[in-house]
Scaffold this motif. Sequence first.
Motif, PDB file in Angstrom:
ATOM      1  N   ASP A 194     -10.411  73.083 -12.514  1.00  0.00           N
ATOM      2  CA  ASP A 194      -9.988  72.191 -13.599  1.00  0.00           C
ATOM      3  C   ASP A 194      -8.819  71.308 -13.152  1.00  0.00           C
ATOM      4  O   ASP A 194      -8.779  70.114 -13.466  1.00  0.00           O
ATOM      5  N   ALA A 195      -7.890  71.885 -12.387  1.00  0.00           N
ATOM      6  CA  ALA A 195      -6.743  71.106 -11.893  1.00  0.00           C
ATOM      7  C   ALA A 195      -7.205  70.027 -10.911  1.00  0.00           C
ATOM      8  O   ALA A 195      -6.751  68.880 -10.978  1.00  0.00           O
ATOM      9  N   ILE A 196      -8.124  70.373 -10.011  1.00  0.00           N
ATOM     10  CA  ILE A 196      -8.666  69.391  -9.049  1.00  0.00           C
ATOM     11  C   ILE A 196      -9.364  68.256  -9.803  1.00  0.00           C
ATOM     12  O   ILE A 196      -9.277  67.090  -9.437  1.00  0.00           O
ATOM     13  N   LYS A 197     -10.022  68.624 -10.884  1.00  0.00           N
ATOM     14  CA  LYS A 197     -10.738  67.641 -11.704  1.00  0.00           C
ATOM     15  C   LYS A 197      -9.766  66.677 -12.395  1.00  0.00           C
ATOM     16  O   LYS A 197     -10.094  65.513 -12.636  1.00  0.00           O
ATOM     17  N   ARG A 198      -8.566  67.165 -12.677  1.00  0.00           N
ATOM     18  CA  ARG A 198      -7.611  66.361 -13.448  1.00  0.00           C
ATOM     19  C   ARG A 198      -6.619  65.561 -12.605  1.00  0.00           C
ATOM     20  O   ARG A 198      -6.124  64.530 -13.040  1.00  0.00           O
ATOM     21  N   VAL A 199      -6.327  66.025 -11.396  1.00  0.00           N
ATOM     22  CA  VAL A 199      -5.267  65.372 -10.600  1.00  0.00           C
ATOM     23  C   VAL A 199      -5.861  64.216  -9.785  1.00  0.00           C
ATOM     24  O   VAL A 199      -6.771  64.424  -8.981  1.00  0.00           O
ATOM     25  N   PRO A 200      -5.340  62.992  -9.960  1.00  0.00           N
ATOM     26  CA  PRO A 200      -5.882  61.814  -9.267  1.00  0.00           C
ATOM     27  C   PRO A 200      -5.443  61.750  -7.809  1.00  0.00           C
ATOM     28  O   PRO A 200      -4.429  61.125  -7.471  1.00  0.00           O
ATOM     29  N   ARG A 201      -6.203  62.370  -6.925  1.00  0.00           N
ATOM     30  CA  ARG A 201      -5.804  62.455  -5.508  1.00  0.00           C
ATOM     31  C   ARG A 201      -5.590  61.075  -4.869  1.00  0.00           C
ATOM     32  O   ARG A 201      -4.738  60.923  -3.988  1.00  0.00           O
ATOM     33  N   ARG A 203       6.556  59.186 -11.745  1.00  0.00           N
ATOM     34  CA  ARG A 203       5.754  58.028 -12.180  1.00  0.00           C
ATOM     35  C   ARG A 203       4.369  58.461 -12.626  1.00  0.00           C
ATOM     36  O   ARG A 203       3.738  57.805 -13.452  1.00  0.00           O
ATOM     37  N   LEU A 204       3.884  59.578 -12.077  1.00  0.00           N
ATOM     38  CA  LEU A 204       2.561  60.101 -12.453  1.00  0.00           C
ATOM     39  C   LEU A 204       2.655  61.105 -13.603  1.00  0.00           C
ATOM     40  O   LEU A 204       1.653  61.689 -14.004  1.00  0.00           O
ATOM     41  N   GLY A 205       3.879  61.328 -14.096  1.00  0.00           N
ATOM     42  CA  GLY A 205       4.073  62.282 -15.193  1.00  0.00           C
ATOM     43  C   GLY A 205       4.006  63.729 -14.738  1.00  0.00           C
ATOM     44  O   GLY A 205       3.755  64.634 -15.538  1.00  0.00           O
ATOM     45  N   ILE A 206       4.228  63.960 -13.428  1.00  0.00           N
ATOM     46  CA  ILE A 206       4.166  65.319 -12.871  1.00  0.00           C
ATOM     47  C   ILE A 206       5.589  65.797 -12.635  1.00  0.00           C
ATOM     48  O   ILE A 206       6.361  65.154 -11.915  1.00  0.00           O
ATOM     49  N   ARG A 207       5.949  66.915 -13.265  1.00  0.00           N
ATOM     50  CA  ARG A 207       7.345  67.362 -13.219  1.00  0.00           C
ATOM     51  C   ARG A 207       7.462  68.798 -12.724  1.00  0.00           C
ATOM     52  O   ARG A 207       7.430  69.734 -13.525  1.00  0.00           O
ATOM     53  N   PRO A 208       7.627  68.954 -11.409  1.00  0.00           N
ATOM     54  CA  PRO A 208       7.975  70.290 -10.913  1.00  0.00           C
ATOM     55  C   PRO A 208       9.348  70.673 -11.440  1.00  0.00           C
ATOM     56  O   PRO A 208      10.143  69.803 -11.811  1.00  0.00           O
ATOM     57  N   LYS A 209       9.640  71.966 -11.491  1.00  0.00           N
ATOM     58  CA  LYS A 209      10.961  72.417 -11.949  1.00  0.00           C
ATOM     59  C   LYS A 209      12.047  71.905 -11.019  1.00  0.00           C
ATOM     60  O   LYS A 209      13.144  71.579 -11.438  1.00  0.00           O
ATOM     61  N   ASP A 242      -6.325  55.030 -12.766  1.00  0.00           N
ATOM     62  CA  ASP A 242      -7.240  56.163 -12.632  1.00  0.00           C
ATOM     63  C   ASP A 242      -8.448  55.856 -13.511  1.00  0.00           C
ATOM     64  O   ASP A 242      -8.403  55.994 -14.732  1.00  0.00           O
ATOM     65  N   SER A 243      -9.516  55.386 -12.875  1.00  0.00           N
ATOM     66  CA  SER A 243     -10.664  54.859 -13.613  1.00  0.00           C
ATOM     67  C   SER A 243     -11.733  55.922 -13.853  1.00  0.00           C
ATOM     68  O   SER A 243     -11.666  57.041 -13.328  1.00  0.00           O
ATOM     69  N   ALA A 244     -12.748  55.527 -14.625  1.00  0.00           N
ATOM     70  CA  ALA A 244     -13.901  56.409 -14.868  1.00  0.00           C
ATOM     71  C   ALA A 244     -14.617  56.714 -13.549  1.00  0.00           C
ATOM     72  O   ALA A 244     -15.140  57.811 -13.345  1.00  0.00           O
ATOM     73  N   LYS A 245     -14.614  55.741 -12.639  1.00  0.00           N
ATOM     74  CA  LYS A 245     -15.219  55.945 -11.321  1.00  0.00           C
ATOM     75  C   LYS A 245     -14.476  57.063 -10.572  1.00  0.00           C
ATOM     76  O   LYS A 245     -15.099  57.951  -9.983  1.00  0.00           O
ATOM     77  N   HIS A 246     -13.145  57.007 -10.597  1.00  0.00           N
ATOM     78  CA  HIS A 246     -12.349  58.054  -9.938  1.00  0.00           C
ATOM     79  C   HIS A 246     -12.651  59.427 -10.540  1.00  0.00           C
ATOM     80  O   HIS A 246     -12.789  60.414  -9.824  1.00  0.00           O
ATOM     81  N   GLN A 247     -12.747  59.467 -11.872  1.00  0.00           N
ATOM     82  CA  GLN A 247     -13.055  60.734 -12.556  1.00  0.00           C
ATOM     83  C   GLN A 247     -14.416  61.265 -12.116  1.00  0.00           C
ATOM     84  O   GLN A 247     -14.583  62.460 -11.867  1.00  0.00           O
ATOM     85  N   ASP A 284      -2.248  56.366   0.755  1.00  0.00           N
ATOM     86  CA  ASP A 284      -2.130  54.938   1.015  1.00  0.00           C
ATOM     87  C   ASP A 284      -3.380  54.256   0.443  1.00  0.00           C
ATOM     88  O   ASP A 284      -4.486  54.791   0.546  1.00  0.00           O
ATOM     89  N   SER A 285      -3.216  53.077  -0.141  1.00  0.00           N
ATOM     90  CA  SER A 285      -4.341  52.412  -0.820  1.00  0.00           C
ATOM     91  C   SER A 285      -5.518  52.142   0.126  1.00  0.00           C
ATOM     92  O   SER A 285      -6.665  52.055  -0.318  1.00  0.00           O
ATOM     93  N   SER A 286      -5.255  52.071   1.426  1.00  0.00           N
ATOM     94  CA  SER A 286      -6.355  51.827   2.371  1.00  0.00           C
ATOM     95  C   SER A 286      -7.323  53.010   2.443  1.00  0.00           C
ATOM     96  O   SER A 286      -8.457  52.867   2.910  1.00  0.00           O
ATOM     97  N   PHE A 287      -6.876  54.180   1.986  1.00  0.00           N
ATOM     98  CA  PHE A 287      -7.743  55.372   1.995  1.00  0.00           C
ATOM     99  C   PHE A 287      -8.372  55.650   0.626  1.00  0.00           C
ATOM    100  O   PHE A 287      -9.096  56.633   0.467  1.00  0.00           O
ATOM    101  N   GLU A 288      -8.089  54.768  -0.347  1.00  0.00           N
ATOM    102  CA  GLU A 288      -8.485  55.076  -1.731  1.00  0.00           C
ATOM    103  C   GLU A 288      -9.978  55.368  -1.871  1.00  0.00           C
ATOM    104  O   GLU A 288     -10.377  56.293  -2.581  1.00  0.00           O
TER     105      GLU A 288
END
Length: 213
Positions: free
Chosen positions: A30-37, A124-130, A3-8, A42-46
């Motif tokens: 704020d959540a949209i700003k923080r979550v790396p969509r 792997r992304l550190g996101i933990r739903p209950k 998740d690079s500065a470019k992505h941010q 798929d990497s082809s859509f990055e």
Amino acid sequence: MRDSAKHQGLRNQLVEVLKQKGIVDSNVLDAIKRVPRHLFLDSSFEDFAYQDKAFPIGAGQTISHPYTVAFQSQLLQVKKEDKILEIGTGSGYQTAVLVAMGARVYSIERQNELYKKTSALLPRLGIRPKLMTFGDGYKGLPNYAPFDAIIVTAGAPFIPQALLGQIKIGGRLIIPIGDEVQIMTELIRINEKQFEKHEHGDFKFVPMLENKN
């Protein structure tokens, strides 16, 4: 998993687009700003991840437009520690946005292929739903009810009665209703038997399917 500065920077631009389209809830933005969509695609859509577009994610499903995710999230009126049931985990992007907003998220996915993929990706992304579970969204999660809010991320042909029974009094259900095109529908539970209904325009979702796996 970069998740690079470019992505941010692209996320910051996306947030400005969403503001222009009427998203005003700072918690959502704020959540949209923080979550790396881009990490949910798929990497082809990055390179296109921060455009306001839907993309295929496998199993005949899509990741919703960022505007749709933001719009539904805004309707939920999420407060920190709210207990939210999500019907249709999909890529996990909406799940991640709700977690970033401070919600305790319980999520159901009925496509086994997506369930396996997303339940491996989120930690792997550190996101933990209950809870993330494989099952039939029409039935909800009665063992974990009641919920402060329920969000349905697929087009439903009707309002599942089981879900209405799992909302707290004062809580809300956000669900797109219809076949080809759906009307974004908000139902607020007034008491045991009564709901207040609001409609919020047309959207297009993949259909909500019963558990056939």
